[in-house]
Design an enzyme around this catalytic site. Structure first.
Site, PDB file in Angstrom:
ATOM      1  N   GLU A  16      87.126  42.145  98.183  1.00  0.00           N
ATOM      2  CA  GLU A  16      86.343  41.155  98.556  1.00  0.00           C
ATOM      3  C   GLU A  16      85.449  40.610  97.780  1.00  0.00           C
ATOM      4  O   GLU A  16      84.921  39.451  97.592  1.00  0.00           O
ATOM      5  CB  GLU A  16      85.627  41.619  99.980  1.00  0.00           C
ATOM      6  N   MET A  66      73.913  46.510  76.394  1.00  0.00           N
ATOM      7  CA  MET A  66      72.601  46.356  76.629  1.00  0.00           C
ATOM      8  C   MET A  66      71.601  47.239  76.923  1.00  0.00           C
ATOM      9  O   MET A  66      70.504  47.505  76.364  1.00  0.00           O
ATOM     10  CB  MET A  66      72.550  45.157  77.748  1.00  0.00           C
ATOM     11  N   LYS A  75      85.763  38.562 116.899  1.00  0.00           N
ATOM     12  CA  LYS A  75      87.591  38.300 117.218  1.00  0.00           C
ATOM     13  C   LYS A  75      87.717  37.476 118.423  1.00  0.00           C
ATOM     14  O   LYS A  75      88.597  36.820 118.461  1.00  0.00           O
ATOM     15  CB  LYS A  75      88.132  39.751 116.998  1.00  0.00           C
ATOM     16  N   PHE A 111      84.921  50.512 115.497  1.00  0.00           N
ATOM     17  CA  PHE A 111      85.333  50.673 114.315  1.00  0.00           C
ATOM     18  C   PHE A 111      85.437  49.156 113.451  1.00  0.00           C
ATOM     19  O   PHE A 111      85.518  47.991 113.772  1.00  0.00           O
ATOM     20  CB  PHE A 111      87.077  50.693 114.628  1.00  0.00           C
ATOM     21  N   GLN A 112      84.817  49.417 112.116  1.00  0.00           N
ATOM     22  CA  GLN A 112      84.485  48.477 111.045  1.00  0.00           C
ATOM     23  C   GLN A 112      83.575  47.632 111.823  1.00  0.00           C
ATOM     24  O   GLN A 112      83.772  46.631 111.417  1.00  0.00           O
ATOM     25  CB  GLN A 112      85.864  47.779 110.989  1.00  0.00           C
TER      26      GLN A 112
END
Lengths: 553, 89
Positions: A47, A464, A159, A109-110
């Site tokens: 993602e 760096m 959803k 869940f999630q």
């Protein structure tokens, strides 16, 4: 029509033709709707890759970037990219799925509180829990992301809303600010410019966001005032424009930093006095009055007091000034700045044994000069070398994570930029630390046959950080050794990407030609000296005239 | 030197609007010493009264608050006010 189909329909109405994302449970209705749509979906492999790709798409095209992810880990993986778009003011719409509304708050869940996570990194965010809220939320999100000072908007849709039938559509959008020119302020600015002895333009990324490069160039050309740019302002005037002194700040040019310290009028145009640009703020432009042009009033006096603050449409403001002012800047001051520019210009050495990164990048820039191209960077030494040693004709040709400084930005941003600019040569200049942050996106290059070129500068270090440990932490090199890097050419080959590795100066010219001539994606791995540093450097806590320089290898 | 400021805000009572306002105040360097929120007589409105203390310019906080999409009006120390459309300061 279901909520998910309605979302896709509105995106199509807004001429969104490409989105970047990764499917999952709570966003499945949207992916089902995408299946039949005209929108091209680019499946990135993480993602974070998707959101950076959407960012690169937006920055390089001026259009809205759109990314999609599922709830929970999908949403949390987007956060770095959303923050990146927030700090660099990129118009981005991030769409996330959320668990069913009746499961929210039950640790299902999630499930994660995506709205709560978003507050500090978005221009706005909306959680949609009922179908009746959806139309207004979608239109509002698209509008807010692009109006005024652009920024990311998160749209979190449960959803059950995605699967519910749209019953009624009522949408009302705020009228965009179209305030008239503030002629009083502009006349004050005109007076300051006409009466100053040592005026200087300080050009930032806001010029690009306002699509005001043409107006700015016309004004700068007419007034003959020297110009310094921020990292994001690179390309606001062409790098090789005669009065452009280069980038200011921590790794800015001597000519730019000395001009800032000496000027008596600093004209900030779409710049926000970032600490990397100002150095020690109390001693930044110490003799100067400030005129500040910015759409966002919250930037005024945030860090540096401005005598004249001009908000509103930057294009119109600059055009008004160009029409009103007839004088040109002080020729003696300009000559003095240009003398510094000549005296302190970067010098490029040629070695047959080793490869000097700055020389290589400067050579690459010359080879690219007459071809339309975009360079994306990651973060670190190579990012500063690109800013210092490559030439850019336009602000949209140089994509760099300026505010957030997010390693891993460059490769996915190049994917987005290439998809938005099919006729451009798109090159990601990366480092061996950064490339590993989103290396999975090599699979995206192959899947969609995207001809992005990757120039990988490998010093087997987090360069760096190593440089700072050398200079400011008494050579105590803590966790910067990457000498166990994989063979990057084999990694590229494993993804199906051609590659080559070079380590001596003699190989550079031929390798760069092969790199540019390749019609497909290509990785050129360049071994450089781990001890090479970025110069000049303004040490922390010092002002911009107290820059230090070491030897270039 | 720390200064205390009184802020009155009219905001939409959207999901998270109170959190956004309080988060912003903290992040921009101010501490809340008094906070009161009541429903306001516009649809889904909130009237918020706050007292904040901080060392930074209060005008910066004022403009940052006004940038929040849910914020309709900000009134600082009863003399500096922005309402509905940008342009007044």
């Amino acid at each position: 029509m279901l909520g998910a189909n309605y979302l896709i329909k509105v995106l199509e109405e807004h001429k969104v033709d490409t989105v970047f994302g990764y499917p999952g449970g709570a966003i499945m209705p949207v992916y089902d709707a995408l299946f039949d749509s005209s929108i091209k979906h680019i499946l990135c492999r993480h993602e974070q890759g998707a959101v950076f790709a959407a960012d690169g798409y937006a920055r390089s095209s001026g259009k809205l970037g759109v990314c999609i992810a599922t709830s929970g880990p999908g949403a949390t993986n987007l956060l770095t990219g959303i923050a990146n778009a927030y700090l660099d003011s990129v118009p981005l719409l991030a769409i996330t799925g959320q668990v069913n509304s009746d499961l929210m708050g039950t640790d299902s869940f999630q499930e994660i509180d995506t709205l709560g996570l978003s507050f500090s990194i978005v221009k706005h965010s909306i959680l949609v829990k009922t179908i009746d809220e959806l139309p207004q939320a979608i239109y509002q999100a698209i509008h807010i992301a692009q109006e005024g000072r652009p920024g990311p908007v998160l749209l979190d849709i449960t959803k059950d809303v995605q699967q519910a039938a749209i019953k009624r559509v009522t949408v009302s959008l705020p009228v965009s600010d179209c305030s008239d020119l503030d002629e009083k302020k502009l006349q004050q600015a005109k007076h300051l410019i006409e009466t100053s002895s040592r005026p200087l333009f300080y050009a930032g990324g806001g010029i690009g966001m306002a699509n005001a490069s043409t107006s700015f160039r016309a004004l700068a050309n007419k007034l003959q005032i020297p110009i310094v740019t921020t990292l994001k302002g690179i390309g606001s005037v062409a790098t090789n424009f005669s009065n452009n002194l280069g980038m200011l700040g921590m790794h800015g040019t001597k000519a730019a930093n000395f001009a800032v310290q000496d000027c008596d009028l600093l004209i900030a145009v779409g710049a926000r006095f970032d600490d990397r640009a100002t150095g020690k703020l109390d001693e930044f432009a110490p003799s100067a009055k400030v005129i500040h042009f910015d759409f966002d009033k919250a930037e005024f006096d945030k860090l540096k007091f401005a005598t004249v603050k001009v908000t509103g449409n930057l294009n119109k403001n600059l055009q008004y000034l160009e029409q009103q002012i007839n004088c040109t800047g002080n020729q003696q001051w300009l000559s003095s700045c240009l003398a510094n520019k000549r005296q302190y210009q970067f010098k490029y050495s040629k070695s047959e044994q080793t490869i000097c990164a700055s020389s290589l990048l400067n050579r690459l820039s010359k080879l690219l000069h007459d071809k339309p191209h975009i360079v994306t960077c990651d973060v670190g030494q190579h990012q500063m070398w690109v800013a210092q040693h490559m030439h850019f004709q336009g602000i949209e040709n140089h994509l760099s994570s300026g505010g957030l400084g997010a390693m891993g930005y460059g490769l996915p941003a190049a994917i987005g930029a290439q998809l938005a600019n099919k006729d451009h040569q798109v090159i990601n200049v990366s480092g061996d630390g950064s490339i590993m942050m989103n290396i999975q996106e090599l699979a995206t290059l192959i899947r969609y046959q995207i001809p992005v070129k990757i120039l990988l500068l490998d010093n087997q270090r987090l360069g760096m950080v190593r440089q700072w440990q050398q200079l400011f932490y008494n050579n105590r090199y803590s966790e910067v050794d990457l000498s166990d890097n994989p063979d990057f050419t084999l990694v590229a080959n494993a993804f199906g990407i051609r590659s080559q590795s070079i380590s001596s100066g003699m190989q550079v010219e031929k390798a760069l030609q092969q790199f540019l001539d390749s019609e497909k994606s290509y990785l050129l791995h360049v071994s450089i000296d781990p001890k090479e540093n970025v110069w000049p450097l303004v040490p922390p806590g010092k002002n911009n005239s107290q820059l230090i320089e070491g030897e270039s290898l | 030197m720390s200064r205390t400021s009184n802020i009155k805000i009219i905001a939409k009572n959207s999901l998270g609007s109170l959190e956004r306002i309080l988060r912003l105040v903290r992040h921009r360097g101010f501490e809340v010493s008094y906070f009161e929120a009541n429903s306001y007589d516009i649809e889904d409105g909130l009237a918020i009264t706050m007292q904040v203390t901080g060392e930074r310019q209060e005008s910066n906080l004022f403009h940052q608050l006004y940038k929040l999409v849910d914020v309709i009006e900000v009134n600082l120390n009863s003399h500096q006010k922005v309402r509905s459309c940008l342009g007044n300061d």
